[in-house]
Design an enzyme around this catalytic site. Structure first.
Site, short mmCIF file in Angstrom:
data_model
loop_
_atom_site.label_atom_id
_atom_site.label_comp_id
_atom_site.label_asym_id
_atom_site.label_seq_id
_atom_site.Cartn_x
_atom_site.Cartn_y
_atom_site.Cartn_z
CD GLU A 412 -3.04 -1.15 2.13
OE1 GLU A 412 -3.06 -0.26 3.01
OE2 GLU A 412 -3.95 -1.99 2.00
CD GLU A 489 -3.06 -6.05 3.78
OE1 GLU A 489 -1.90 -5.79 3.40
OE2 GLU A 489 -3.72 -5.28 4.49
C1 GAL Z 1 -4.17 -2.70 5.26
C2 GAL Z 1 -2.68 -2.66 5.57
C3 GAL Z 1 -2.31 -3.62 6.68
C4 GAL Z 1 -3.26 -3.44 7.82
C5 GAL Z 1 -4.66 -3.71 7.34
C6 GAL Z 1 -5.71 -3.68 8.42
O1 GAL Z 1 -4.60 -1.62 4.56
O2 GAL Z 1 -1.95 -2.99 4.43
O3 GAL Z 1 -1.00 -3.39 7.09
O4 GAL Z 1 -3.13 -2.16 8.30
O5 GAL Z 1 -4.98 -2.72 6.39
O6 GAL Z 1 -6.98 -3.92 7.85
#
Ligand code: GAL
Length: 816
Positions: A412, A489
């Site tokens: 991100e 993710e």
């Molecule tokens: C994402 C991020 C992660 C964590 C996650 C929590 O956007 O890449 O490191 O913060 O959100 O939902």
């Protein structure tokens, strides 16, 4: 790097001939503050604390609202000094002596005998310094002093603090294999033949140009030498050269997911008729390939049933213990996981070794941030000076691991939004990956849809990962049919183990600061696991997913503390909440309900899981939602023996009212869970699972009576008496009939006798401010955890657990 291997070298070949890698973890002095002149050899450290590494000072706490909950509410910033006194044998003069740190958190400055030998800011990267010329070889004291200065507001999660990974003193002859000096890859692997390519960097620190013989022996998983290859190269004085050879291994024992065949490679250097170095590498023979339609391991399509994992080991903090990593991964495998993303930093060596040994594939990630900041004192401060070097060093260290299948240059990254220049930085890092290891694809986790695609950013990696964009997969495919894609993710669902609030609370509203475990609640960008399952099924060219996260971790207590609305703290609006709720497994390693939802989707072994618990005194007659997660075809629920009906997976859909704010629609039908709404009556609920008409699984939950006793179980009955092996003891509070008391929070007191010690306790409660090192812990949802560490003497280790008005318990582990 292996103690036993060094010792063997020493015994077999004699001191002069062989390199020595001495584990340097024992007998350090530590001081947790500024200390004027502490780098000087004469500095008086006699009053400093004695300790052995690995050490994470922050995990010792105490938790305090003055520290940011976002980074765990623990004292990870400030100054920490480590010093160690050591002597060098006279016969090591003239050798090359290097001091290697596998990681130092962070901003390390290292002095030998008062002279600064080097500095390395990034806490997750390994580094070494040649200290030969700074040492005294006359039998007097040498002193290494390390200063670490981690800063506040430097991390989005708990980073830990200190010399939290191993340190090594490496003594070599002038002609030796360089740091991470072998690069062994397998350009072709078939059932009949593996082609193995070996590039070994030979250092010549002597004053003579030298002809060096480089011999590699390949030893198969059964210990048989299956190939020997020799090369001869000229290495100029005070220079280095690379020996590049290849060979075949016939009928290779292929490394694969769940099939962790590993080969040892013993590299021996000789010059002028004498052996000057022996170096061990470990490899796996496997092939990887990717197309726009998927990822192939050994020519078989693999879909990633993946998890993102942060580096902390729960109550042990960032300190590295091989067993902690191994257990973590075994629990993930039990959930059906085949892939790990090391979010968002290079993992420990032990972690990757465990992935090799268990047969998991790994997406090895370098950074969470580049030049454009996420937190004011983050890696952005070091990016310009260090990023290229850090990324390269990560790859050099990790490129022999068969488990590693992709290099991720970031997560991100804010530069996604920079239309003009973002792509240039992405390209620079991609190029580093390709120069250092052309055999693996580069990747990145991107979230700023659609910018990465239209700003020529996603195009700068081989495989673009999308964070939290399942509904966009088909749109991306239509627009960019040639670009490979996966969910880097996904989900980010939140829960607290064993907690159910009825009615189910709205996001971020429960006074307990726990989150109901029906797997329906999460932050605005997130969605229940079911949504990702659905879109993965709809879009089979997507290579799979990496859920956020496999385990709970310290810090980032979203939804409690996920935003900055406090006046006296930074991210502490919802103190004492200080740990993540995202895990499918809690901080102790105890599965939450979500673990079973993933297992039902990812594992073929028949399983069934029922929720919630069945202790709802005072709610008699009221409706309780009951969910069943199973990979059976259908399941029937019984309340006190009375059928509540049979439900068929895929046909009887479950209406989920989810609270993920921005996710639309807020109500949807899931075919991944079975559900019933039943009026509560004390007694039992039981679910029976059918496959092809036959009963294959059952689970029953009884209404538990009053807490009556403690029950203990351990993950392994025998451990190694090596000073670092661990035994994890699960403590359950049960009624007189052995039912878990799901709401019990009794305080349990521990004592240990024998060949080990209690090193940590926990209960998985994200709001608990109890010390992880105390000899007691309150149960949370009826359970807590005690971690025992073996000493170096063999014998029994006995843990006793006592609690007021409960029958106590004892458990013994053999350490040998
Ligand atoms: C994402 C991020 C992660 C964590 C996650 C929590 O956007 O890449 O490191 O913060 O959100 O939902």
């Amino acid at each position: 790097m292996n103690k036993l291997f060094s010792l063997l070298c020493f015994l077999v070949m004699g001191y002069y001939l062989c390199a020595q890698d001495l584990n340097f973890n024992a007998s350090w002095k530590f001081y947790n503050d500024k200390a004027q002149g502490a780098e000087q050899i004469t500095f008086d450290d006699s009053k400093w604390r004695n300790l052995d590494l690995p050490h994470d000072w922050a995990i010792e706490g105490p938790f305090d609202v003055k520290y940011n909950a976002r980074a765990g509410g623990l004292p990870f910033h400030g100054t920490g000094w480590y010093r160690k006194h050591f002597k060098m044998e006279a016969n090591t003069k003239g050798k090359v002596v290097r001091l290697e740190f596998e990681g130092a958190m962070y901003n390390a400055h290292v002095w030998i005998n008062g002279e600064l030998v080097g500095h390395r800011p990034y806490g997750y990267i390994g580094f070494e310094f040649d200290i030969s010329n700074y040492l005294k070889y006359d039998g007097s004291d040498n002193v290494v002093a390390v200063r670490l200065t981690p800063e506040d507001l430097s991390s989005r999660w708990y980073p830990g603090a200190g010399l939290y990974r191993s340190v090594w003193l490496k003594i070599d002859n002038p002609i030796h294999v360089g740091q991470w000096g072998t690069y062994i890859v397998t350009p072709t692997v078939t059932e009949k033949l593996a082609v193995v390519q070996n590039e070994t960097t030979v250092i010549n620190n002597s004053n003579e140009n030298t002809s060096v013989t480089v011999k590699h022996e390949y030893i198969d998983p059964d210990g048989k030498t299956v190939a020997t290859v020799e090369d001869s190269i000229e290495v100029e004085a005070h220079s280095k050269a690379v020996s590049a050879v290849w060979n075949n291994i016939e009928n290779p024992k292929i490394w694969d997911i769940g099939v962790p065949n590993l080969y040892n490679v013993i590299t021996t250097l000789s010059a002028n008729g004498k052996i000057t170095d022996t170096y061990k590498s470990r490899i796996g023979l496997r092939s990887i390939r990717y197309t726009k339609d998927g990822f192939f391991l050994n020519n078989k399509l693999v879909r990633f049933n993946g998890v993102c994992i942060h580096h902390d080991n729960g109550s042990l903090g960032a300190a590295v213990y091989k067993r902690a990593d191994e257990r973590k991964l075994q629990i993930m495998i039990d959930m059906g996981v085949n892939a790990i993303r090391t979010s968002h930093n290079p993992p420990s060596r032990e972690f990757l070794e465990a992935c090799d040994e268990l047969g998991l594939v790994v997406l090895d990630e370098a950074f969470d941030v580049w030049k454009m900041e996420k937190v004011p004192n983050g890696y952005n401060k070091f990016f310009d000076e260090w990023a290229e070097r850090d990324l390269k060093d990560m790859i050099l260290r990790d490129r022999n691991h068969p488990s590693v299948i992709m290099w991720s240059t970031g997560n991100e990254i804010i530069e996604q939004r920079d239309r003009k220049n973002g792509w240039k930085v992405a390209k620079m890092l991609h190029d580093v990956c390709k120069e250092t290891d052309p055999t693996r694809p580069s990747t990145m986790g991107m979230n700023n849809y659609i910018n990465p695609y239209t700003f020529n950013f996603a195009q700068q990696v081989d495989i673009a990962g999308m964070n939290y964009k399942p509904t966009k997969y088909s749109e991306i495919r239509d627009m960019f049919p040639e670009l490979p894609l996966y969910g880097s993710e996904t989900s980010s669902c939140t829960s607290s183990r064993g907690v159910y609030h009825l009615p189910i609370e709205k996001y971020q509203t429960h006074e307990s600061k726990h989150v109901t475990s029906y797997d329906l609640i999460g932050p605005p960008w997130a969605y229940p696991p079911d949504v990702e399952f659905h879109f993965q099924e709809q879009n089979p060219y997507v290579m799979g997913e990496f859920i956020w996260t496999g385990f709970d971790y310290l810090g980032e207590p979203t939804p409690y503390g996920g935003k900055d609305n406090s006046t006296n703290g930074y991210w502490n609006a919802d103190w004492p909440s200080h740990g993540s709720y995202f895990g499918a497994v809690d901080l102790c390693g105890f599965p939450k309900d979500r673990f079973f939802l993933y297992q039902s989707q990812w594992s073929t072994k028949p399983m069934i899981h029922l929720l919630p618990h069945w202790n709802w005194k005072g709610m008699e007659g009221q409706t309780i939602p009951v969910y069943c997660y199973t990979n059976c075809d259908s399941a029937e629920l019984f309340v006190n023996g009375k059928s509540m009906g049979k439900k068929v997976k895929g046909k009887d859909l479950t209406e989920l009212k989810v609270d993920f704010l921005r996710y639309e629609p807020k109500t949807f039908q899931s075919k991944y869970r079975l559900s019933w709404n039943v009026p509560y009556e004390a007694g039992s609920i039981k679910v029976v699972g059918y496959k092809d008409g036959k009963v294959v699984q059952e689970e029953q939950i009884n209404t538990a009576g009053k807490p009556a006793k403690i029950s203990l179980s351990v993950d392994r009955a025998e451990i190694n008496a090596d000073g670092s092996d661990l035994a994890y003891v699960t403590i359950r509070i049960e009624d007189k009939d052995g039912n878990l008391c799901p709401n019990a929070n009794n305080l349990v007191n521990f004592s240990v006798k024998g060949a080990g010690e209690l090193i940590a306790v926990d209960n998985g409660d994200q709001t608990s401010l109890e010390s992880f090192q105390a000899p007691h812990r309150k149960a949370f949802s009826g359970m807590c955890l005690a971690i025992l560490k073996a000493s170096e003497t063999s014998g029994n280790i006995t843990l006793s657990a006592k609690s007021k008005s409960l029958r106590s318990a004892k458990i013994t582990v053999l350490s040998k």
